[in-house]
Design a protein around this motif. Structure first.
Motif, PDB file in Angstrom:
ATOM      1  N   LYS A   1       0.841  -1.208   0.000  1.00 21.17           N
ATOM      2  CA  LYS A   1       0.000   0.000   0.000  1.00 21.17           C
ATOM      3  C   LYS A   1       0.874   1.255   0.000  1.00 21.17           C
ATOM      4  O   LYS A   1       0.504   2.271  -0.579  1.00 21.17           O
ATOM      5  CB  LYS A   1      -0.952  -0.004   1.195  1.00 21.17           C
ATOM      6  CG  LYS A   1      -2.081  -0.999   1.024  1.00 21.17           C
ATOM      7  CD  LYS A   1      -3.005  -1.003   2.221  1.00 21.17           C
ATOM      8  CE  LYS A   1      -4.136  -2.008   2.021  1.00 21.17           C
ATOM      9  NZ  LYS A   1      -5.008  -2.080   3.200  1.00 21.17           N
TER      10      LYS A   1
ATOM     11  N   HIS B   1       0.738   4.242  -2.633  1.00 14.25           N
ATOM     12  CA  HIS B   1       0.701   5.646  -2.221  1.00 14.25           C
ATOM     13  C   HIS B   1       1.706   6.469  -3.035  1.00 14.25           C
ATOM     14  O   HIS B   1       1.386   7.561  -3.499  1.00 14.25           O
ATOM     15  CB  HIS B   1       0.989   5.779  -0.725  1.00 14.25           C
ATOM     16  CG  HIS B   1       1.104   7.198  -0.276  1.00 14.25           C
ATOM     17  ND1 HIS B   1      -0.002   8.002  -0.073  1.00 14.25           N
ATOM     18  CD2 HIS B   1       2.184   7.975  -0.036  1.00 14.25           C
ATOM     19  CE1 HIS B   1       0.398   9.202   0.289  1.00 14.25           C
ATOM     20  NE2 HIS B   1       1.729   9.210   0.316  1.00 14.25           N
TER      21      HIS B   1
ATOM     22  N   ASN C   1       0.407   7.008  -6.450  1.00 15.85           N
ATOM     23  CA  ASN C   1      -0.606   8.067  -6.411  1.00 15.85           C
ATOM     24  C   ASN C   1       0.052   9.439  -6.308  1.00 15.85           C
ATOM     25  O   ASN C   1      -0.382  10.397  -6.945  1.00 15.85           O
ATOM     26  CB  ASN C   1      -1.546   7.885  -5.207  1.00 15.85           C
ATOM     27  CG  ASN C   1      -2.405   6.651  -5.299  1.00 15.85           C
ATOM     28  OD1 ASN C   1      -2.593   6.081  -6.370  1.00 15.85           O
ATOM     29  ND2 ASN C   1      -2.914   6.214  -4.159  1.00 15.85           N
ATOM     30  N   ASP C   2       1.099   9.530  -5.492  1.00 17.38           N
ATOM     31  CA  ASP C   2       1.768  10.796  -5.213  1.00 17.38           C
ATOM     32  C   ASP C   2       2.486  11.355  -6.435  1.00 17.38           C
ATOM     33  O   ASP C   2       2.658  12.560  -6.540  1.00 17.38           O
ATOM     34  CB  ASP C   2       2.757  10.592  -4.059  1.00 17.38           C
ATOM     35  CG  ASP C   2       3.012  11.853  -3.261  1.00 17.38           C
ATOM     36  OD1 ASP C   2       2.043  12.572  -2.952  1.00 17.38           O
ATOM     37  OD2 ASP C   2       4.187  12.111  -2.942  1.00 17.38           O
TER      38      ASP C   2
ATOM     39  N   LEU D   1       7.719   8.017   4.325  1.00 22.11           N
ATOM     40  CA  LEU D   1       6.276   7.884   4.537  1.00 22.11           C
ATOM     41  C   LEU D   1       5.986   7.550   5.990  1.00 22.11           C
ATOM     42  O   LEU D   1       6.823   6.970   6.685  1.00 22.11           O
ATOM     43  CB  LEU D   1       5.706   6.762   3.661  1.00 22.11           C
ATOM     44  CG  LEU D   1       5.941   6.822   2.163  1.00 22.11           C
ATOM     45  CD1 LEU D   1       5.238   5.648   1.479  1.00 22.11           C
ATOM     46  CD2 LEU D   1       5.472   8.139   1.581  1.00 22.11           C
TER      47      LEU D   1
ATOM     48  N   TYR E   1       2.979   5.577   8.261  1.00 25.16           N
ATOM     49  CA  TYR E   1       1.757   4.784   8.236  1.00 25.16           C
ATOM     50  C   TYR E   1       0.824   5.371   9.286  1.00 25.16           C
ATOM     51  O   TYR E   1       1.052   5.238  10.487  1.00 25.16           O
ATOM     52  CB  TYR E   1       2.043   3.306   8.515  1.00 25.16           C
ATOM     53  CG  TYR E   1       0.810   2.452   8.319  1.00 25.16           C
ATOM     54  CD1 TYR E   1       0.239   2.338   7.058  1.00 25.16           C
ATOM     55  CD2 TYR E   1       0.216   1.805   9.377  1.00 25.16           C
ATOM     56  CE1 TYR E   1      -0.900   1.573   6.864  1.00 25.16           C
ATOM     57  CE2 TYR E   1      -0.924   1.027   9.199  1.00 25.16           C
ATOM     58  CZ  TYR E   1      -1.478   0.935   7.931  1.00 25.16           C
ATOM     59  OH  TYR E   1      -2.606   0.180   7.739  1.00 25.16           O
TER      60      TYR E   1
ATOM     61  N   SER F   1      -4.422   9.460   6.354  1.00 24.53           N
ATOM     62  CA  SER F   1      -4.292   9.135   4.936  1.00 24.53           C
ATOM     63  C   SER F   1      -5.499   9.632   4.155  1.00 24.53           C
ATOM     64  O   SER F   1      -6.635   9.464   4.582  1.00 24.53           O
ATOM     65  CB  SER F   1      -4.148   7.625   4.763  1.00 24.53           C
ATOM     66  OG  SER F   1      -4.104   7.286   3.402  1.00 24.53           O
TER      67      SER F   1
ATOM     68  N   ASP G   1      -5.694   8.927   0.643  1.00 29.56           N
ATOM     69  CA  ASP G   1      -5.848   8.159  -0.597  1.00 29.56           C
ATOM     70  C   ASP G   1      -6.254   6.706  -0.361  1.00 29.56           C
ATOM     71  O   ASP G   1      -6.236   5.902  -1.274  1.00 29.56           O
ATOM     72  CB  ASP G   1      -4.580   8.235  -1.453  1.00 29.56           C
ATOM     73  CG  ASP G   1      -3.377   7.545  -0.815  1.00 29.56           C
ATOM     74  OD1 ASP G   1      -3.495   7.018   0.321  1.00 29.56           O
ATOM     75  OD2 ASP G   1      -2.313   7.534  -1.450  1.00 29.56           O
TER      76      ASP G   1
ATOM     77  N   THR H   1      -4.713   4.373   1.291  1.00 26.15           N
ATOM     78  CA  THR H   1      -3.626   3.417   1.458  1.00 26.15           C
ATOM     79  C   THR H   1      -3.187   3.279   2.913  1.00 26.15           C
ATOM     80  O   THR H   1      -2.515   2.317   3.261  1.00 26.15           O
ATOM     81  CB  THR H   1      -2.393   3.824   0.631  1.00 26.15           C
ATOM     82  OG1 THR H   1      -1.895   5.074   1.126  1.00 26.15           O
ATOM     83  CG2 THR H   1      -2.721   3.921  -0.851  1.00 26.15           C
TER      84      THR H   1
ATOM     85  N   TRP I   1      -1.128   5.475   4.204  1.00 29.56           N
ATOM     86  CA  TRP I   1       0.157   6.165   4.248  1.00 29.56           C
ATOM     87  C   TRP I   1       0.004   7.653   3.937  1.00 29.56           C
ATOM     88  O   TRP I   1      -0.873   8.056   3.178  1.00 29.56           O
ATOM     89  CB  TRP I   1       1.122   5.560   3.233  1.00 29.56           C
ATOM     90  CG  TRP I   1       1.560   4.181   3.561  1.00 29.56           C
ATOM     91  CD1 TRP I   1       0.981   3.011   3.134  1.00 29.56           C
ATOM     92  CD2 TRP I   1       2.659   3.793   4.384  1.00 29.56           C
ATOM     93  NE1 TRP I   1       1.659   1.934   3.643  1.00 29.56           N
ATOM     94  CE2 TRP I   1       2.691   2.377   4.416  1.00 29.56           C
ATOM     95  CE3 TRP I   1       3.615   4.515   5.104  1.00 29.56           C
ATOM     96  CZ2 TRP I   1       3.664   1.682   5.133  1.00 29.56           C
ATOM     97  CZ3 TRP I   1       4.574   3.801   5.821  1.00 29.56           C
ATOM     98  CH2 TRP I   1       4.586   2.404   5.821  1.00 29.56           C
TER      99      TRP I   1
ATOM    100  N   THR J   1       2.766  11.090   2.975  1.00 26.62           N
ATOM    101  CA  THR J   1       4.128  11.465   2.635  1.00 26.62           C
ATOM    102  C   THR J   1       4.625  12.505   3.630  1.00 26.62           C
ATOM    103  O   THR J   1       4.012  13.557   3.786  1.00 26.62           O
ATOM    104  CB  THR J   1       4.191  12.035   1.201  1.00 26.62           C
ATOM    105  OG1 THR J   1       3.719  11.045   0.291  1.00 26.62           O
ATOM    106  CG2 THR J   1       5.607  12.432   0.831  1.00 26.62           C
TER     107      THR J   1
END
Length: 110
Positions: free
Chosen positions: A21, A25, A28-29, A89, A91, A96, A98, A100, A102, A104
């Motif tokens: 995940k 992430h 996605n980022d 990252l 957790y 979060s 998105d 996931t 996570w 950033t």
């Protein structure tokens, strides 16, 4: 992103699913990187406290993302055609956005 090579080491801190995940992430980022491809995302758990990427509270991880760009856009024009980023990252499923789990904390040239 389907051609991304994912390398995730055995972890005492995170399950394989949670680490994958983290990979999602990062994908996605970096959605702004149109014209670029992610070649590899890797996670190798630090073994010693104090080592870069070491995780005192068991919620942070450092991933390396390698990329290559064939074309550039306004957001990627200052990037080199090939390189890597280090992603720090955390957790934190409650933070979060998105799905996931996570978030950033930081990223930069690796």
């Amino acid at each position: 992103m389907s051609s991304t090579k994912v390398e995730v080491s055995q972890s005492d801190l995170f399950t394989s699913d949670v680490l994958h995940k983290g990979v999602r992430h990062i994908e996605n980022d970096v959605s702004f990187m149109r014209g670029c491809s992610i070649e590899r995302i890797s996670y190798d758990e630090p073994g010693v406290s104090g080592e870069e990427g070491a995780n005192e509270n068991g919620t942070q991880a450092t991933f390396e993302m390698s990329y290559a760009c064939d074309s550039f856009n306004s957001q990627t024009m200052s990037m080199s055609p090939k390189g890597s980023y280090s992603y720090r990252l955390e957790y934190a499923p409650d933070k979060s956005t998105d799905g996931t789990g996570w978030v950033t904390l930081s990223h930069g040239n690796g």
